[in-house]
Design a protein around this motif. Sequence first.
Motif, PDB file in Angstrom:
ATOM      1  N   GLY A  69      -0.911   0.404 -12.462  1.00 21.35           N
ATOM      2  CA  GLY A  69      -1.449   1.206 -11.371  1.00 21.35           C
ATOM      3  C   GLY A  69      -0.411   1.376 -10.281  1.00 21.35           C
ATOM      4  O   GLY A  69       0.566   0.618 -10.212  1.00 21.35           O
ATOM      5  N   PRO A  70      -0.578   2.343  -9.384  1.00 20.47           N
ATOM      6  CA  PRO A  70       0.441   2.639  -8.362  1.00 20.47           C
ATOM      7  C   PRO A  70       0.518   1.618  -7.241  1.00 20.47           C
ATOM      8  O   PRO A  70       1.532   1.545  -6.553  1.00 20.47           O
ATOM      9  N   ASP A  71      -0.513   0.800  -7.049  1.00 19.69           N
ATOM     10  CA  ASP A  71      -0.554  -0.097  -5.898  1.00 19.69           C
ATOM     11  C   ASP A  71      -0.212  -1.539  -6.254  1.00 19.69           C
ATOM     12  O   ASP A  71      -0.321  -2.425  -5.407  1.00 19.69           O
ATOM     13  N   GLU A  72       0.198  -1.788  -7.514  1.00 21.99           N
ATOM     14  CA  GLU A  72       0.558  -3.147  -7.910  1.00 21.99           C
ATOM     15  C   GLU A  72       1.998  -3.448  -7.488  1.00 21.99           C
ATOM     16  O   GLU A  72       2.801  -2.541  -7.276  1.00 21.99           O
ATOM     17  N   THR A  78       0.837  -1.195   0.000  1.00 24.03           N
ATOM     18  CA  THR A  78       0.000   0.000   0.000  1.00 24.03           C
ATOM     19  C   THR A  78       0.873   1.247   0.000  1.00 24.03           C
ATOM     20  O   THR A  78       1.998   1.227   0.511  1.00 24.03           O
ATOM     21  N   ALA A  79       0.341   2.311  -0.579  1.00 24.14           N
ATOM     22  CA  ALA A  79       1.027   3.603  -0.556  1.00 24.14           C
ATOM     23  C   ALA A  79       0.416   4.535   0.482  1.00 24.14           C
ATOM     24  O   ALA A  79       0.750   5.714   0.535  1.00 24.14           O
ATOM     25  N   VAL A  80      -0.495   4.012   1.321  1.00 28.09           N
ATOM     26  CA  VAL A  80      -1.169   4.838   2.324  1.00 28.09           C
ATOM     27  C   VAL A  80      -0.139   5.388   3.315  1.00 28.09           C
ATOM     28  O   VAL A  80       0.624   4.624   3.912  1.00 28.09           O
ATOM     29  N   GLY A 124       7.717   4.299  -9.908  1.00 18.72           N
ATOM     30  CA  GLY A 124       6.571   5.043  -9.394  1.00 18.72           C
ATOM     31  C   GLY A 124       5.256   4.332  -9.636  1.00 18.72           C
ATOM     32  O   GLY A 124       5.038   3.209  -9.193  1.00 18.72           O
ATOM     33  N   VAL A 125       4.366   4.989 -10.391  1.00 20.54           N
ATOM     34  CA  VAL A 125       3.014   4.448 -10.587  1.00 20.54           C
ATOM     35  C   VAL A 125       2.960   3.384 -11.669  1.00 20.54           C
ATOM     36  O   VAL A 125       1.912   2.749 -11.860  1.00 20.54           O
TER      37      VAL A 125
END
Length: 829
Positions: A651-654, A467-469, A673-674
Motif C-alpha cells: 500500500g502507499p502509506d506503508e 503519511t502522504a497527506v 511509490g505505492v
Amino acid sequence: MGSTEPSPYYAEDPQITRRRIAELADVTRPTVTVWERRSADFPTPRRADGTGYFLQSDILGWLDGRPVPLHLRQPGEGPNATYGARARRSLAGVRGEQPDQPARAVARFPTQPSRPLTTERPDQRDRAVVQELMGRLADQVRGSGSMENYLHLVFGLQFLRATSGDRWETVRARSEAAAKAGNGHGRSGAAGTGATGAELLDLIGRTVDEEVRRLGMLRSFTASLSKLTPRKAGDVARVVDLVGRLGDNAFQLVIDEYERHARLRSREFFTPQGLVRVMAAIARTSLGRAPLTVYDPYVRGGEFLAESVAVSEGVRTMHPEAEPVKVFGQTTSPDAALLASLNLALRGVRPRVRLVREAPWAAVQDGEGPAADLVLTNPPFNMKDSAGEACRTGTWAYGAPPLDNDNLAYAQHVLASLRPGGRAAIVMPNKAGNSRSGAETAIRGAIVEAGVLECVIGMPAKLFSGTAVPVSVWLLRHPAEPCDGVLFLDARHLGVKKGSRRVLSEDDLQVILDTYRKESGHLSPLTYPAYEDQYGLYGSRPVPSALVERQRILDRDCSLNPLDHISAKGVVADGEADSAEDASSRAWLEVEVLRESSIQKDAHAASLCGEDGMGGSDWGDGQEWIEAKLADLCEIKAGPSFTRVGSKDRGPDEPVPVVFPRHLKDGRVTDTGVDRVSMELADRHPHYRLREGDILCVRSGKTARPALVQAEQTGWLMSPNVIRLRVREDREVDPEYLLGWLSRPESIAWIEDRSAATAAPSISTASLGGMTVRLPGLERQLRIAELLRSLEEQARAHLELATAVTRARSLLAEQLMGRASQLRPFSSS
C-alpha cells in the motif's frame, strides 16, 4: 509588543510520583496512598508505563490545606504547620531543624549540559554513527523487544552523557569491561568477569531513572529496557560506545532513522527538521523580535521547542544581553512526553512538557491557558476526537469545530494561546483549507474576516514518512494586529528527494523567507535583524505567490488552498504579475544552473580519461586480470514468493519500499511509490532486505540493466521478480565495477539468451551464477568504476540540460506569442 509577564505554564512544574510526594512531605509512602484514597479532592494523576504522575503545583496546593498533626510535627514547626509548607522548605533545600541531621540540599537541574552546548547541525560523522546504531545493531540488541524500547536505550544514554558526566563514566567503564570479558551468553549468564547484557541494561535503566525522576520526567527506563533481549553484552557495549561518539545535536538524526524503520500514524510521526526550521523562521520573522516564550500544544519529539532553544542560544552568542527563551509543551502520549523532555534536557533546558489527559483546549479554564509569543505545532491530521472527547468543549471565538476532525479546533486553540503581538505557525492538511463542510467553511470565513491569517504556504508532497497527506503551513497572528489580506505561497516545487521523502534544505528555507519578506507588503516593518543575519538571506528566485484581499477569499468559498489563488503555472492570478515572464525567467535560471553542472561533469570526465593508462587503447596493459564465475564472487538470492509479499500486503502509506523490475532505471533503484509494506512484514523476512552495495537484476520479465542499491535504500525489500547479488566478504570485488560489467550490452544479451523460453522470460539464480566475469586488481576496479560513474553523470547532466532547454523554449514561446495586448479580427479585405 505584548506583555512579557511570565506565565505559570512556563515555570518549573515537574510531574512527580507518589514516592516523590512522600519525600517532599516527609511521610511514608503508604501515607500518600491513604491520602489519595480518602480525599476526593486529591489531584488526579497522569499515567505512563503503569506509574502515576502528578503536577508538583497541584500537589503543593493540596498539601497547603493539609495541617500537620501535633504528634507528627518536626522541630521548628508551629501550630499552623502544613505539609505544603514542609514540602516547600524541602524544595528550597531546607528542612526542619532536627538533631544530628544536616540540612538537605535539593539537586538542581544544570543550566547547561556537562559538555558545552553547540548550535551546530549534525555532521556526516554523526550520520554514519546513527546509521550503525539504527541498523543491524538495533535488531541484535532489541531481540524480542520493540524499536521504541531500543530508542529509549539510545536516548537515555545520550541524555546521561550530556547531563551527568560521572554517571556516564560509570556506565561506560562497566560496558567496556563487559566487552573485554567477551561475554557471549546474552541475558542468560556470564562468562569471566563481564556483566551480562541484562545486567548492563539494568544498570543503564536504573542510572537514567535516577536522573530523569529528579527532573519530573515521565518514564521508567528500567522497565522499558528490561524488554530488550540482546544476543550478548558486547552488543549493548557497542551501543554505549557509539552514543559516546555522537555530537550534541544528533537527536533529530536518530528520530529520522527511527521513522524509516517504524510504521507511524498521523498522531505519532515526527516533524521533519527542514519543515520545523521553515515554520520557526517565518514565525520569528513575522514577530519581528526575539520571542520570550514558545508553546507547542501537540508535542511529538520536541522538535519545535528544541529548535527554538537552539536559535535562542545562537542569538545570545551575538547579543549576550538577550533573555533565553522559555518553552512549554503538552501531549497525551507518555512516549512523546519522554522524547520531548529528553530532547530539551540534552540542550540544558529543564523540560516543561506536560502529560495531559485530554485535548489542550479542554484543559483551559475560563480562558486561562498558555500565553506565548510563538506557537509552533504539527497536530494530527484529520483525526476524529483525537483525545477521546465525547463532545466539543472549550470556547470557540471563530465557531465550534465539527466533531469529525480536530483540524480547526487546533487552529483556534493556537490563536487563543497567543499573547498580544504573538505569531503562530501550524501544519494543516490541505483539506482543512478547502473542505466543503459548512462548519469549517464558516470558521475559515471568520478567521479571514478577523485578519488573523497572515500567510498560507503550500508545501512539497511526501515531506512525512508516515503519511502522504498534502499539507500547508498557516501563519497566524494575534487578533489585536489584523492584516488586510492573506499571502499565499506555492512551495510545492522545493525540496530534494531522499528515498521516498522530500527534504527541505537550507536553500529552500532562504527562498521561502526571501519571498515572504518581499511579498508581505501588508505587514509592518521588521525590526529584529539578528535572525535574518543568522541565515544570510540572499536575493534568490521567489516561489510563486499571490497577495489576496479578504473579500476575494470570501468570494471564493473561503478557500485557503494556495492553488485556488495561484495559477497552475506557478504565478499570481488575476493579472497581478506577468505569469509567462516569471515562469520563463525561472526556466532560464534552471538552464544556467544545469549548464554549469554539465560543464563541471565534462571537466571531471575529461580529467579521468586523461589519466595515465585510462585514456589509451591498451589501458589494461601491465595489469593482472582473472576470470571467475559470478556465483564465486557473489551470494545470489532470488526474491521472496508472492505468497510472502503479495499485492494485498502492499500500500502507499506503508514505511518499507518493495523493489520491482520497473524500479531499476539507468543503473539506479528509483522510488517505489505505492509499492510499500509494513515494518512488521519486512521484519519477518530479513533475508530479503537490501543493503548498500547490493546489485539487483531482473529475475522474470523483460531483461533490463541491473541497478546498485544506495545507502539510503538500506532496509528496502526485494520483490519476487528480482535477484540480488551481494559481493562475498572474502572477495576483492568493487560492486560498482561489477555493476559496470553486468551493464555491458554483451552481458545483458548473455542473460537474455539464457532466460527460460516461456511466455514471460525468466532466469534462475543457477544460470545467472554461471556468467564469467573478468576482473583486474581492486585498485584498477575502483578507477574503472569511477570513470564509468563519471561518464554516467555526464550523460545524465546533458539529458537534464536538454530537457530544461526544451521547457524554457516552450515557456518563451508562450511569453512571446500568448499575451498579445491587442487583437483585431483577421480580414481578407
